[in-house]
Design an enzyme around this catalytic site. Structure first.
Site, PDB file in Angstrom:
ATOM      1  CE1 TYR A   3      -3.376  -2.852   0.786  1.00  0.00           C
ATOM      2  CE2 TYR A   3      -1.991  -3.311   2.690  1.00  0.00           C
ATOM      3  CZ  TYR A   3      -3.021  -3.676   1.833  1.00  0.00           C
ATOM      4  OH  TYR A   3      -3.672  -4.854   2.036  1.00  0.00           O
ATOM      5  CE  LYS A  19      -2.718 -11.322   8.003  1.00  0.00           C
ATOM      6  NZ  LYS A  19      -3.979 -10.977   7.351  1.00  0.00           N
TER       7      LYS A  19
HETATM    8  C1  LIG Z   1      -4.499 -10.891   6.022  1.00  0.00           C
HETATM    9  C2  LIG Z   1      -5.916 -11.281   5.825  1.00  0.00           C
HETATM   10  C3  LIG Z   1      -6.390 -11.741   4.574  1.00  0.00           C
HETATM   11  C4  LIG Z   1      -5.507 -11.798   3.349  1.00  0.00           C
HETATM   12  O1  LIG Z   1      -4.433 -12.652   3.495  1.00  0.00           O
HETATM   13  P1  LIG Z   1      -3.136 -12.490   2.526  1.00  0.00           P
HETATM   14  O2  LIG Z   1      -2.291 -13.641   2.894  1.00  0.00           O
HETATM   15  O3  LIG Z   1      -2.547 -11.144   2.871  1.00  0.00           O
HETATM   16  O4  LIG Z   1      -3.640 -12.539   1.130  1.00  0.00           O
HETATM   17  C5  LIG Z   1      -7.713 -12.129   4.493  1.00  0.00           C
HETATM   18  N1  LIG Z   1      -8.535 -12.059   5.557  1.00  0.00           N
HETATM   19  C6  LIG Z   1      -8.123 -11.638   6.757  1.00  0.00           C
HETATM   20  C7  LIG Z   1      -9.071 -11.636   7.907  1.00  0.00           C
HETATM   21  C8  LIG Z   1      -6.807 -11.215   6.942  1.00  0.00           C
HETATM   22  O5  LIG Z   1      -6.401 -10.757   8.135  1.00  0.00           O
END
Ligand SMILES: *Cc1c(COP(=O)(O)O)cnc(C)c1O
Length: 441
Positions: free
Chosen positions: A16, A284
């Protein structure tokens, strides 16, 4: 010879950010446990504690010996193979592990796993599953989604389309985003009343009723909205979404990409509500923050129905699907979680954040302080000065990455009580600095 940071500025994009960002940048020279060694643009070294877990991911810390060992072992076997027509032990073990730990009840069980390469893709797959499910049951008009305002579900187009319509990036891509249905945000957990919750339920139910023949599902982050505003809402509201989905033939998709794997004090935030979704997205912390991997879990009913539909398949298949190194990392992380130590750690870290951030409430610039699980949030009355807050926190030995009006922490679970104290004190000091600056300006 220009510095690494100068070479970065000449060639790379950051999240971003414009091509020539004005915000400061630090080089990471080493990472171990909870600590990062940073080098700033003047060449000075800073030892900092990572209060961000590298965006919710590094729950067991950097250079964790169990994690390192698992990946090294897989490396000596093979790093990657395609997943079309081939399978391997790390993937099968991971699917079994995820299904065993996911929320479930006799009538509704998650039985099938799609391994995706990032959270956004896991959300794309969840949305596809829901649409394909509806089509397979003779309702091809159901192609839209109901969601709650303030959500964040990723940056790819379909995922972006269910992010908050104002704070998300909708206005930049008006021609490319699906028109979804946005319900009000639930009442805040700290101040919710039964009447407020009921009022919200009626509003969401009305929207579901009005749009039911064009809706495929409901998607939401249960209990804690992350990047959409670090907002906490009552577990009862997740149960309400479950009920509305059932009454209107919608699939309930819970996005636990941020909240999964213990961060909120339960393995999954849905566990606080006792709700089992039809589709669950995780990412994550899935690999303990070592490699990029995410997963979309669905019930046996969804899997069978989609597979029996006209398309005869779930229409997705990334090149790096089920990458063995990433799966091995995830299996090691699930193994560490299986010891159960995370539960006490999360409670301890949360208590430390609550105690340490509390004093911020007395500052003029602070609108709210809240904690949930191992997450601590200082909400400011105005947009945060990212440069000033980040710099001050680094001077105090802590890495934070504020956004909008939020300075927040979700430390690795292994963070000691003393380290949590340092993190909280640095956050309060950083917020203090900017409030003084604001008054002076
Ligand atoms: C970070 C996140 C995403 C996207 O995940 P990426 O690995 O960045 O594509 C989707 N939903 C939630 C709730 C998130 O925190």
């Amino acid at each position: 010879m220009s510095s690494l940071i100068e070479r970065d500025r000449a060639t790379l994009w950051h999240p971003y950010a414009p091509a020539s960002p004005t915000l400061p940048l630090w080089e990471v020279e080493a990472a171990d446990g909870v600590a990062l060694r940073l080098c700033d643009e003047q060449g000075r070294t800073h030892e900092v504690l990572d209060a961000m877990s590298s965006w919710w991911a590094v729950i067991h810390g950097y250079r964790n010996p169990v994690m390192d060992d698992a990946i090294q072992r897989q490396l000596t076997s093979f790093s990657h193979v395609m997943f079309g027509g081939l399978t391997h032990q790390p993937a099968v073990e991971l699917a079994e592990g995820l299904l065993a730990m996911a929320p479930g009840e006799p009538g509704r069980r998650l039985e099938r796993v799609f391994l995706a390469d990032s959270g956004s893709i896991a959300v794309e797959v969840a949305l596809k599953l829901a649409v394909q499910f509806q089509t397979a049951t003779g309702r091809p008009n159901r192609q839209r989604f109901l969601t709650i305002r303030g959500g964040y579900h990723g940056d790819t187009f379909a995922a972006m389309g269910v992010c908050d319509p104002v704070d998300g990036m909708h206005s930049s891509f008006p021609g490319l985003l699906a028109g979804n249905v946005f319900a009000p945000r639930p009442p805040a957990a700290a101040t919710a009343t039964p009447e407020g919750i009921e009022e919200w339920r009626v509003a969401v139910e009305r929207l579901a009723m009005e749009h039911s023949n064009e809706l495929a599902g409901i998607i939401a982050e249960p209990i804690l909205q992350g990047a959409g505003g670090m907002f906490m809402y009552p577990a009862e509201c997740v149960r309400i979404l479950r009920g509305i989905a059932d009454r209107h033939g919608l699939l309930l998709i819970l996005d636990e990409i941020a909240t999964g794997f213990g961060r909120t004090g339960e393995l999954f935030a849905a566990d606080h509500a006792g709700v089992v979704p039809d589709i669950l997205c995780v990412g994550k912390a899935l690999t303990g923050g070592y490699l990029t991997l995410a997963a979309t879990l669905c019930t046996g009913d969804v899997a069978r129905t989609v597979s029996a539909g006209e398309a005869g398949a779930l229409l997705h298949g990334p090149t790096f699907m089920a990458n063995p190194l990433a799966c091995a990392a995830a299996n090691a992380s699930l193994g560490l979680l299986a010891t159960g130590a995370w539960r006490e750690d999360v409670a301890r870290v949360g208590a430390g954040l609550a105690a340490g951030l509390g004093p911020a409430l007395t500052l003029d610039a602070v609108a709210d302080v809240r904690t949930f699980g191992a997450v601590g949030v200082i909400e400011l009355t105005d947009a945060v000065d990212v440069t000033a807050v980040t710099r001050t926190a680094v001077e105090h030995g802590v890495w934070v990455r504020p956004f909008r009006n939020l300075v927040y922490a979700m430390p690795p679970y292994i963070t000691s009580t003393a380290e949590v104290g340092v993190m909280a004190a640095a956050m309060v000091a950083a917020v203090e600095t900017t409030s003084h600056q604001r008054v002076a300006a």
